[in-house]
Design a protein around this motif. Sequence first.
Motif, PDB file in Angstrom:
ATOM      1  N   ALA A 172      25.830  81.753  25.759  1.00 44.46           N
ATOM      2  CA  ALA A 172      27.057  82.266  25.150  1.00 44.46           C
ATOM      3  C   ALA A 172      28.297  81.630  25.766  1.00 44.46           C
ATOM      4  CB  ALA A 172      27.119  83.785  25.308  1.00 44.46           C
ATOM      5  N   GLY A 173      28.088  80.718  26.705  1.00 42.56           N
ATOM      6  CA  GLY A 173      29.168  80.090  27.456  1.00 42.56           C
ATOM      7  C   GLY A 173      28.729  80.011  28.898  1.00 42.56           C
ATOM      8  N   ARG A 199      29.369  92.652  22.365  1.00 40.93           N
ATOM      9  CA  ARG A 199      29.386  93.774  23.305  1.00 40.93           C
ATOM     10  C   ARG A 199      28.706  95.028  22.763  1.00 40.93           C
ATOM     11  NH1 ARG A 199      33.678  97.522  22.600  1.00 40.93           N
ATOM     12  NH2 ARG A 199      35.124  96.911  20.948  1.00 40.93           N
ATOM     13  N   LYS A 200      28.713  95.221  21.442  1.00 37.54           N
ATOM     14  CA  LYS A 200      28.067  96.397  20.853  1.00 37.54           C
ATOM     15  C   LYS A 200      26.681  96.095  20.308  1.00 37.54           C
ATOM     16  CE  LYS A 200      32.265  98.930  19.548  1.00 37.54           C
ATOM     17  NZ  LYS A 200      33.008  99.555  18.416  1.00 37.54           N
ATOM     18  N   GLY A 201      26.269  94.832  20.377  1.00 38.00           N
ATOM     19  CA  GLY A 201      24.947  94.464  19.881  1.00 38.00           C
ATOM     20  C   GLY A 201      24.823  94.523  18.375  1.00 38.00           C
ATOM     21  N   ASN A 202      25.943  94.411  17.668  1.00 35.96           N
ATOM     22  CA  ASN A 202      25.927  94.503  16.208  1.00 35.96           C
ATOM     23  C   ASN A 202      26.207  93.172  15.519  1.00 35.96           C
ATOM     24  OD1 ASN A 202      28.628  94.205  16.776  1.00 35.96           O
ATOM     25  ND2 ASN A 202      29.286  96.158  15.886  1.00 35.96           N
ATOM     26  N   GLY A 203      26.151  92.080  16.283  1.00 37.72           N
ATOM     27  CA  GLY A 203      26.372  90.751  15.710  1.00 37.72           C
ATOM     28  C   GLY A 203      27.821  90.373  15.547  1.00 37.72           C
ATOM     29  N   VAL A 238      12.619  77.878  21.194  1.00 40.89           N
ATOM     30  CA  VAL A 238      12.744  79.160  20.501  1.00 40.89           C
ATOM     31  C   VAL A 238      14.196  79.353  20.073  1.00 40.89           C
ATOM     32  CG1 VAL A 238      12.342  81.636  20.609  1.00 40.89           C
ATOM     33  CG2 VAL A 238      10.873  80.081  21.923  1.00 40.89           C
ATOM     34  N   LYS A 239      14.377  79.559  18.772  1.00 41.99           N
ATOM     35  CA  LYS A 239      15.718  79.644  18.173  1.00 41.99           C
ATOM     36  C   LYS A 239      15.897  81.029  17.540  1.00 41.99           C
ATOM     37  CE  LYS A 239      18.499  77.304  14.593  1.00 41.99           C
ATOM     38  NZ  LYS A 239      18.461  76.203  13.592  1.00 41.99           N
ATOM     39  N   PRO A 240      16.481  81.983  18.280  1.00 44.27           N
ATOM     40  CA  PRO A 240      16.697  83.315  17.713  1.00 44.27           C
ATOM     41  C   PRO A 240      17.975  83.367  16.868  1.00 44.27           C
ATOM     42  CG  PRO A 240      16.464  83.361  20.123  1.00 44.27           C
ATOM     43  CD  PRO A 240      16.779  81.964  19.714  1.00 44.27           C
ATOM     44  N   LEU A 241      17.858  83.915  15.661  1.00 45.13           N
ATOM     45  CA  LEU A 241      18.992  84.121  14.775  1.00 45.13           C
ATOM     46  C   LEU A 241      19.146  85.615  14.518  1.00 45.13           C
ATOM     47  CD1 LEU A 241      18.339  81.286  12.159  1.00 45.13           C
ATOM     48  CD2 LEU A 241      19.829  81.199  14.169  1.00 45.13           C
ATOM     49  N   ASN A 242      20.387  86.109  14.570  1.00 45.67           N
ATOM     50  CA  ASN A 242      20.601  87.547  14.394  1.00 45.67           C
ATOM     51  C   ASN A 242      20.534  87.944  12.917  1.00 45.67           C
ATOM     52  OD1 ASN A 242      23.128  86.919  13.285  1.00 45.67           O
ATOM     53  ND2 ASN A 242      24.247  87.423  15.142  1.00 45.67           N
ATOM     54  N   THR A 243      20.837  89.198  12.627  1.00 43.66           N
ATOM     55  CA  THR A 243      20.691  89.708  11.264  1.00 43.66           C
ATOM     56  C   THR A 243      21.595  89.006  10.262  1.00 43.66           C
ATOM     57  OG1 THR A 243      22.262  91.485  11.804  1.00 43.66           O
ATOM     58  CG2 THR A 243      19.921  91.997  11.979  1.00 43.66           C
ATOM     59  N   TYR A 244      22.631  88.317  10.743  1.00 39.37           N
ATOM     60  CA  TYR A 244      23.549  87.591   9.859  1.00 39.37           C
ATOM     61  C   TYR A 244      23.189  86.110   9.749  1.00 39.37           C
ATOM     62  CZ  TYR A 244      26.118  91.912  10.428  1.00 39.37           C
ATOM     63  OH  TYR A 244      26.460  93.248  10.442  1.00 39.37           O
ATOM     64  N   GLY A 245      22.122  85.709  10.442  1.00 41.05           N
ATOM     65  CA  GLY A 245      21.686  84.319  10.394  1.00 41.05           C
ATOM     66  C   GLY A 245      22.392  83.415  11.381  1.00 41.05           C
ATOM     67  N   ALA A 246      23.212  83.988  12.269  1.00 39.70           N
ATOM     68  CA  ALA A 246      23.931  83.203  13.272  1.00 39.70           C
ATOM     69  C   ALA A 246      23.131  83.148  14.571  1.00 39.70           C
ATOM     70  CB  ALA A 246      25.297  83.821  13.541  1.00 39.70           C
ATOM     71  N   PRO A 247      23.355  82.127  15.406  1.00 39.94           N
ATOM     72  CA  PRO A 247      22.700  82.084  16.716  1.00 39.94           C
ATOM     73  C   PRO A 247      22.968  83.364  17.505  1.00 39.94           C
ATOM     74  CG  PRO A 247      23.727  79.972  16.251  1.00 39.94           C
ATOM     75  CD  PRO A 247      24.170  80.919  15.161  1.00 39.94           C
ATOM     76  N   ALA A 248      21.914  83.936  18.063  1.00 41.62           N
ATOM     77  CA  ALA A 248      22.020  85.209  18.787  1.00 41.62           C
ATOM     78  C   ALA A 248      22.424  84.941  20.229  1.00 41.62           C
ATOM     79  CB  ALA A 248      20.697  85.961  18.723  1.00 41.62           C
ATOM     80  N   ARG A 249      23.635  84.454  20.409  1.00 45.29           N
ATOM     81  CA  ARG A 249      24.106  84.094  21.753  1.00 45.29           C
ATOM     82  C   ARG A 249      24.207  85.350  22.625  1.00 45.29           C
ATOM     83  NH1 ARG A 249      25.679  78.661  22.045  1.00 45.29           N
ATOM     84  NH2 ARG A 249      26.177  77.671  20.039  1.00 45.29           N
ATOM     85  N   GLY A 301      38.594  74.154  27.518  1.00 48.86           N
ATOM     86  CA  GLY A 301      37.427  75.010  27.327  1.00 48.86           C
ATOM     87  C   GLY A 301      37.083  75.136  25.860  1.00 48.86           C
ATOM     88  N   VAL A 302      35.779  75.352  25.558  1.00 45.45           N
ATOM     89  CA  VAL A 302      35.371  75.484  24.160  1.00 45.45           C
ATOM     90  C   VAL A 302      34.074  76.286  24.074  1.00 45.45           C
ATOM     91  CG1 VAL A 302      34.202  73.228  24.243  1.00 45.45           C
ATOM     92  CG2 VAL A 302      34.797  74.239  22.030  1.00 45.45           C
ATOM     93  N   VAL A 303      34.016  77.196  23.098  1.00 45.98           N
ATOM     94  CA  VAL A 303      32.769  77.888  22.762  1.00 45.98           C
ATOM     95  C   VAL A 303      32.690  78.073  21.255  1.00 45.98           C
ATOM     96  CG1 VAL A 303      32.410  79.142  24.925  1.00 45.98           C
ATOM     97  CG2 VAL A 303      33.779  80.183  23.095  1.00 45.98           C
ATOM     98  N   SER A 304      31.469  78.359  20.784  1.00 45.76           N
ATOM     99  CA  SER A 304      31.226  78.628  19.375  1.00 45.76           C
ATOM    100  C   SER A 304      30.449  79.925  19.239  1.00 45.76           C
ATOM    101  CB  SER A 304      30.411  77.486  18.748  1.00 45.76           C
ATOM    102  OG  SER A 304      31.017  76.230  18.973  1.00 45.76           O
ATOM    103  N   CYS A 305      30.841  80.768  18.281  1.00 46.15           N
ATOM    104  CA  CYS A 305      30.076  81.980  17.966  1.00 46.15           C
ATOM    105  C   CYS A 305      30.607  82.573  16.676  1.00 46.15           C
ATOM    106  CB  CYS A 305      30.113  83.003  19.095  1.00 46.15           C
ATOM    107  SG  CYS A 305      31.755  83.481  19.655  1.00 46.15           S
ATOM    108  N   ASP A 306      29.821  83.461  16.086  1.00 47.84           N
ATOM    109  CA  ASP A 306      30.144  84.045  14.793  1.00 47.84           C
ATOM    110  C   ASP A 306      30.938  85.332  15.004  1.00 47.84           C
ATOM    111  OD1 ASP A 306      30.223  84.837  12.163  1.00 47.84           O
ATOM    112  OD2 ASP A 306      28.103  85.417  12.050  1.00 47.84           O
ATOM    113  N   ILE A 307      32.252  85.257  14.843  1.00 45.82           N
ATOM    114  CA  ILE A 307      33.091  86.440  15.087  1.00 45.82           C
ATOM    115  C   ILE A 307      33.294  87.289  13.833  1.00 45.82           C
ATOM    116  CG2 ILE A 307      34.313  85.269  16.963  1.00 45.82           C
ATOM    117  CD1 ILE A 307      36.743  85.103  15.027  1.00 45.82           C
ATOM    118  N   ASP A 308      33.022  86.715  12.638  1.00 45.08           N
ATOM    119  CA  ASP A 308      33.287  87.448  11.400  1.00 45.08           C
ATOM    120  C   ASP A 308      32.011  87.829  10.655  1.00 45.08           C
ATOM    121  OD1 ASP A 308      32.506  84.966  10.549  1.00 45.08           O
ATOM    122  OD2 ASP A 308      34.398  84.470   9.531  1.00 45.08           O
TER     123      ASP A 308
END
Length: 482
Positions: free
Chosen positions: A431-432, A165-169, A401-412, A99-106
């Motif tokens: 998001a997976g 989960r908190k919608g804060n990126g 359409v490519k949404p990016l969150n406030t940190y510039g990461a994909p808004a998965r 299994g594999v996923v990518s997202c901005d955890i930091d």
Amino acid sequence: MQCYKSNNIIQLSFYLIIFFFSLSHANADFFKNISNIIDDNKERLSYGISVNDINRDGNYEFIVTGFGTENIALSYQDGFVSNIIEEENFADVNRRTIGVVSCDIDRDGYEEIYFLNTDSYSGEKLYTDRLLDKKDDQFQDLFSLNKNKKQLNYTAGRSVACVDRKGNGKYGIYVANYGGPTRFYELEEDRIVDKAPSLNLDKITGGRAVVVGNIITNNSDIFAANERGANFLYENKEGLFFEVAQQFGVDDKLQNGRGTTLSDILYNGQLDIISSNWEGYHRAFVRSGNKFIDIAKTNFNKPSRVRTVISADFDNDGYDEVFFNNIGEANKLFRIDQNGEFIELKLGEASEPNGLGTGAAVADIDNDGILELLISHGEVAEQTLSMFKANTAKDHRWLRVKPLNTYGAPARGATVKLHTDQRIHAKTIDAGSGYLCQMEPIAHYGIRENEVIKKVEVIWTNGSITEMNDLNLNRILEIRQK
């Protein structure tokens, strides 16, 4: 009289040409095989695929797992896709990655990569997972740091998905384990912490597939398809999760879950759940009030040895298709008609009746506005990767359409809604999904004939909404969260 006969013959010939052209077009295979563009496409055991801009050049790569062979990152350059990463931590030749996923955890604007390793069918395993963060152009495994070793996952797993989960990126990673507790990893004071116990997510089951998105709320809800037990549907209330699968009618406890995806089946702006079952009936769960109703009919729900399920508009006609990737039997493809009817299409080579399909993902890696489908194979025998592309009309219109969150990461986990004079079409920023896999973080829309676009709406992972009205077609529309 002679002139009249000649005109009749010409007319008849014209109609015959039109008839045979239409017949040939109707019988044409949906996909063309473009596997020849994969460089060094050797036989191997592969499973999950994720899509990520791994070299941060603005283009997406397919990250393909290797089971006892190297993980690779396929990038499109000069008409071919080739592996561009050979670092030891990434390739990880000696482990069994599925299994594999990518997202901005930091929250640094770049996506980390979670590789789920499984060397046993169920319960305890020998090799732990990897969580790779790119620092100074090198991949660092965060799980290898002493401060994180107490949180290692030693349970056999299947799918993984990212959850803001908190919608804060700040993304966490849901790990669907098999025969051991589910994990939910987050960074907390620069340490990896398993939050599953405190979030009531640490259930023990036969975890299989996971999808995340605005399923029943405007937050990141979680649907998990399980084997030998009921499915889970977690309602997200301010970052806390409450299991409601039975209440919403998606527990499906007599079936064995596999590939799952979110799809707006009725083109009404609501994300529905397409959930496949191993040698069992496949589901098309459509939301109706506080319930989901399975509207799948016999042509669609027919049991199969299914692995991955993908919903996407491959041919840019404005209607989504659903791809069933089976192992050891022919793949299937269905077009979702306007009224939610599933119309089976002719796959041709992409049916792969002898294929040992284990994973699949979509992305427009050559930036021509048409999606590529990459299929991995393995489990019981080594096979090469295969890649397909729709035989689509060149004049079809599209919008990405490519949404990016406030940190510039994909808004998965965010939702995009296309509002036109013909439909309101919701798509999730993946998001997976599928099974062991993750699609590109873009909402891809084909535009129907004579369709007029009114606006595009993004529902972010915190529930806030951004609208765009000034739209040009045949382009990528990048939308930043404020």
